[in-house]
Every structure is written in C-alpha cells, then in structure tokens.
Design an enzyme around this catalytic site. Structure first.
Site, short mmCIF file in Angstrom:
data_model
loop_
_atom_site.label_atom_id
_atom_site.label_comp_id
_atom_site.label_asym_id
_atom_site.label_seq_id
_atom_site.Cartn_x
_atom_site.Cartn_y
_atom_site.Cartn_z
N ALA A 268 -7.50 2.71 -12.07
CA ALA A 268 -6.74 3.70 -11.30
C ALA A 268 -7.68 4.28 -10.25
O ALA A 268 -8.91 4.19 -10.38
CB ALA A 268 -6.21 4.80 -12.20
N GLU B 13 1.94 -3.66 -10.02
CA GLU B 13 1.29 -2.94 -11.12
C GLU B 13 2.31 -2.06 -11.85
O GLU B 13 2.34 -2.01 -13.08
CB GLU B 13 0.15 -2.07 -10.59
C1 5RP Z 1 -5.12 -1.60 -7.23
C2 5RP Z 1 -5.32 -0.40 -8.09
C3 5RP Z 1 -6.62 -0.29 -8.78
O1 5RP Z 1 -6.40 -0.16 -10.14
C4 5RP Z 1 -7.33 0.93 -8.26
O2 5RP Z 1 -7.43 0.82 -6.85
C5 5RP Z 1 -8.72 1.06 -8.88
O3 5RP Z 1 -9.51 0.00 -8.43
P1 5RP Z 1 -11.03 -0.18 -8.84
O4 5RP Z 1 -11.05 -0.54 -10.29
O5 5RP Z 1 -11.48 -1.29 -7.94
O6 5RP Z 1 -11.75 1.12 -8.56
O7 5RP Z 1 -4.49 0.46 -8.23
O8 5RP Z 1 -3.89 -1.54 -6.55
#
Ligand code: 5RP
Length: 226
Positions: free
Chosen positions: A85, A105
């Site tokens: 997230a 998602e």
């Molecule tokens: C992708 C998402 C990811 O879960 C969110 O951006 C977190 O990414 P990361 O683990 O690279 O920090 O929502 O759409």
C-alpha cells in the site's frame, strides 16, 4: 533497516500466512514483487497453491517463477490477498495505486476472504492524504472528470508514462489522475463523492477491505488489526 530490507522482511513474514491448498491473490508493486519471489521459493519446494494476480506484471512474474497463476474465471473466490500500500491509516484504511494497478487490485482484493497488507513502517500514517490519491478514469471522460475532481479541491494531475512518453495507461486501458488533496478528513465521504462522477472507474481509497497489516520497521515485523 533500509526501506528495501523492511520490504523484504515483511514479504518473508507474509509467506507464513499462506498454507497448502490455498487460493492466493498476488498484489502489485515492489513489496508485492518481493512477496511473490519469496512465495515462489516455497512453491518450488512443494507448496501447492493457485494464484490470481492483480496486474499483468505480477501475473508474468509469478508465472516466470513457476507458480500456477490463473484468472478470476477459474478462481472467483480467494482465501487470501496479499499486497502493499502507499499509505495505511486508522482502521486499516489504505491509499493504493501508486503503481497504477488500483482497479485490478481492488477487484482481486474483493474476491478474497482476507486481505493482508504488507508495508514498511514509513507507510503508516495518522491521516490519509499525504500520498496523492490515484483515480482511474475512462479515457473519453477525462475532459469531464478532471474539472469535477478539481472542483472537489483534489488538485488532479494526469499521470505520465514511466518512459515519459505520453500518458500512463492502466492494464484496463484507462488513464490515472493523481490527486494531491492533502489530509483527507473523511475518507468515506471523499470516496462517495469521487464515485459519483461519471467516467471514474475506481479510486485508490481501500476502505474496510484490509483485515491485517504486517508492518516492518526497526523493531521487526508487527501486526496491526483493523
Ligand atoms: C500498486 C500499489 C502498490 O501496492 C503501492 O503503490 C505500494 O507499492 P510499493 O510496495 O512499491 O511501495 O498500490 O498499484
């Protein structure tokens, strides 16, 4: 602990929540990629699971690592969905979509009995909204949706492709508007206001969906319940 070390620690912990025979939703983003990598190791040691991915990138990754990754047509019900997230707020309200996969998602998360969110401690906040809220928009509706989001005070800005060449296009062929709205006082209300706009496909507020957060920081991995 660096942020990458924290992401790996939480990815390794999340794998412990997956048992033989489970139907597993695979998230997207860098933390989810690490989780998929760790889960694939268990699969290659004999763990029997079937998976559905929330992005074409995660689908390709899982398959390339030897996992059985299929679609919701075959697996419309999942035991657990595990994903990262961008922000985790009170009651496990989330902002997601920094990686552009928010629509799939949310769909895959909604098919799962449990949604375990995996983050490093920098993602945990008292109020959502420092991270720009992504909103997925039908291409044709962009000239209508953008001013409506602006009128809500959300400062929408169209996301550009990572290559810098043209706009970002989601797996479902839509645009994304990133809304630098600042602190969100009432996430439920904002979600409802955005959803009313015709042409908005989905927004990155994931409310009442996550059931558990695994948070990695200097004290190790801790659990946060909704
Ligand atoms: C992708 C998402 C990811 O879960 C969110 O951006 C977190 O990414 P990361 O683990 O690279 O920090 O929502 O759409």
């Amino acid at each position: 602990m660096t942020q990458d070390e924290a992401k790996l620690a939480v990815a390794k912990r999340a794998v412990e929540f997956v048992e033989d025979g489970m139907r597993v939703g695979l998230g997207s983003g860098t933390t989810a990629r690490m989780f998929i990598g760790e889960l694939a190791k268990r699969v290659n040691e004999g763990l029997k699971i079937r998976c559905v991915a929330s992005s074409s990138q995660s689908h390709i990754l899982g398959t390339s690592l030897g996992m059985d990754v299929t679609t919701l047509d075959e697996l419309p019900e999942l035991d657990v969905y595990i994903d990262g997230a961008d922000e985790v707020g009170p009651s496990l309200a989330l902002i997601k979509g920094g990686g552009g996969a928010l629509l799939r998602e949310k769909i895959v998360a909604s098919a799962a009995k449990r949604f375990i969110v995996v983050v490093d401690s920098t993602k945990v906040v008292d109020h959502l909204g420092k991270f720009p809220l992504p909103v997925e928009v039908i291409k044709m509706a962009m000239p209508l949706v953008l001013p409506k989001l602006a009128a809500l005070g959300l400062n929408p800005k169209q996301r550009a492709a990572k290559s810098g060449d043209g706009p970002y296009i989601t797996d479902e062929g839509n645009f994304i508007l990133d809304c630098a709205c600042g602190q969100i006082a009432d996430p439920e209300r904002l979600a409802a206001d955005i959803r009313k706009i015709v042409g908005v496909v989905e927004h990155g507020l994931f409310l009442n969906m996550a059931t558990l957060a695994l948070v990695a920081g200097d004290d190790g991995v801790t659990e946060k319940k909704a």
